[in-house]
Design a protein around this motif. Sequence first.
Motif, short mmCIF file in Angstrom:
data_model
loop_
_atom_site.label_atom_id
_atom_site.label_comp_id
_atom_site.label_asym_id
_atom_site.label_seq_id
_atom_site.Cartn_x
_atom_site.Cartn_y
_atom_site.Cartn_z
N PHE A 46 0.82 -4.10 -1.41
CA PHE A 46 2.02 -3.71 -2.30
C PHE A 46 2.56 -4.88 -3.09
CE2 PHE A 46 6.71 -3.74 -2.38
CZ PHE A 46 6.89 -2.40 -2.30
N VAL A 47 2.73 -4.30 -4.34
CA VAL A 47 3.00 -5.60 -5.30
C VAL A 47 4.63 -5.17 -5.60
CG1 VAL A 47 2.45 -6.41 -7.54
CG2 VAL A 47 0.89 -5.85 -5.97
N PHE A 56 9.09 -2.33 3.03
CA PHE A 56 7.80 -1.55 2.73
C PHE A 56 6.94 -1.96 4.11
CE2 PHE A 56 3.55 -1.79 1.79
CZ PHE A 56 3.10 -0.31 1.26
N ALA A 57 6.86 -3.18 4.40
CA ALA A 57 6.01 -3.50 5.59
C ALA A 57 6.53 -3.23 6.75
CB ALA A 57 6.13 -5.06 5.43
N VAL A 84 1.69 5.46 1.96
CA VAL A 84 2.25 4.36 2.63
C VAL A 84 1.27 3.96 3.86
CG1 VAL A 84 4.06 3.18 4.10
CG2 VAL A 84 4.81 4.33 2.00
N LYS A 85 1.00 4.81 4.54
CA LYS A 85 0.04 4.38 5.44
C LYS A 85 -1.38 4.08 5.18
CE LYS A 85 0.14 8.36 8.07
NZ LYS A 85 0.52 9.32 9.14
N SER A 86 -1.61 4.64 4.09
CA SER A 86 -3.13 4.29 3.39
C SER A 86 -3.04 3.16 2.25
CB SER A 86 -3.97 5.68 2.63
OG SER A 86 -2.90 5.62 1.41
N ALA A 116 -1.62 -6.11 2.36
CA ALA A 116 -1.09 -7.35 1.63
C ALA A 116 -0.21 -7.09 1.04
CB ALA A 116 -2.41 -7.85 0.66
N LEU A 117 0.81 -8.27 0.85
CA LEU A 117 2.25 -8.08 0.27
C LEU A 117 2.35 -9.26 -0.89
CD1 LEU A 117 4.40 -7.95 3.39
CD2 LEU A 117 3.84 -5.96 1.92
N TYR A 118 2.41 -8.72 -1.96
CA TYR A 118 2.50 -9.67 -3.22
C TYR A 118 3.78 -9.59 -4.00
CZ TYR A 118 -2.52 -9.98 -2.69
OH TYR A 118 -3.81 -10.10 -2.05
N HIS A 119 4.35 -10.63 -4.56
CA HIS A 119 5.50 -11.11 -5.21
C HIS A 119 4.77 -11.37 -6.65
CE1 HIS A 119 9.72 -11.31 -5.87
NE2 HIS A 119 9.29 -12.24 -6.80
#
Length: 198
Positions: A34-35, A58-59, A28-30, A71-74
């Motif tokens: 995230f998708v 997660f964020a 998680v730290k690295s 970066a967070l993706y849906h």
Amino acid sequence: EAWLAASSFAIDAQGASHEARAALESRVKSADSFVHLQDLPETDLLMASDYAAHEAGFAAAVARLGGDKPALYHMDATRPDAPRARDLTEEIARVTRARAANPDWATGMMRHGFRGAAEIAATLDHLAAFAHLAAAVPPHLFDLYHDATLGRDDLVAFMEGANPQALAALRARFQALHEAGLWVTRRNSIAATLQVAQ
């Protein structure tokens, strides 16, 4: 912490699960992105609390562990032949404009009485969770949802009769968002309502 606790088990090649919190925290730290994959066409990320608990959770986990903001993706895979990846904030904006703030949706919810009013309040709860856990909701989207709900006299009257608890929860959630600094409206008409409620 809730996301880390729920996600900290790994499954080995033999299918046995075991706790792997340290490995999860390291990954998680690295992480640089995230998708989240959505393949159910009858739902969207504001229809259930699970989306925010997972994607925004997660964020929040990354922030708690001190990692760089990923970066967070849906990923919309409802059409497997044409998947669409969107930034999380872009997806939230798309759903807010297309469904949540769409007057036809709220009018449709009015046909469902008690449950429809509950869905209207729950949609704001889910939007708020994304704001709180991932800072992924720009203020103008809360303005849009306020206009689509408390800004409609007919909708307020419906909720008052069908589910006054949902109406109270809706008002309280908007107020809490404002007080927490998660929603700063530039609209004088909305700001005046919030000041009156204080």
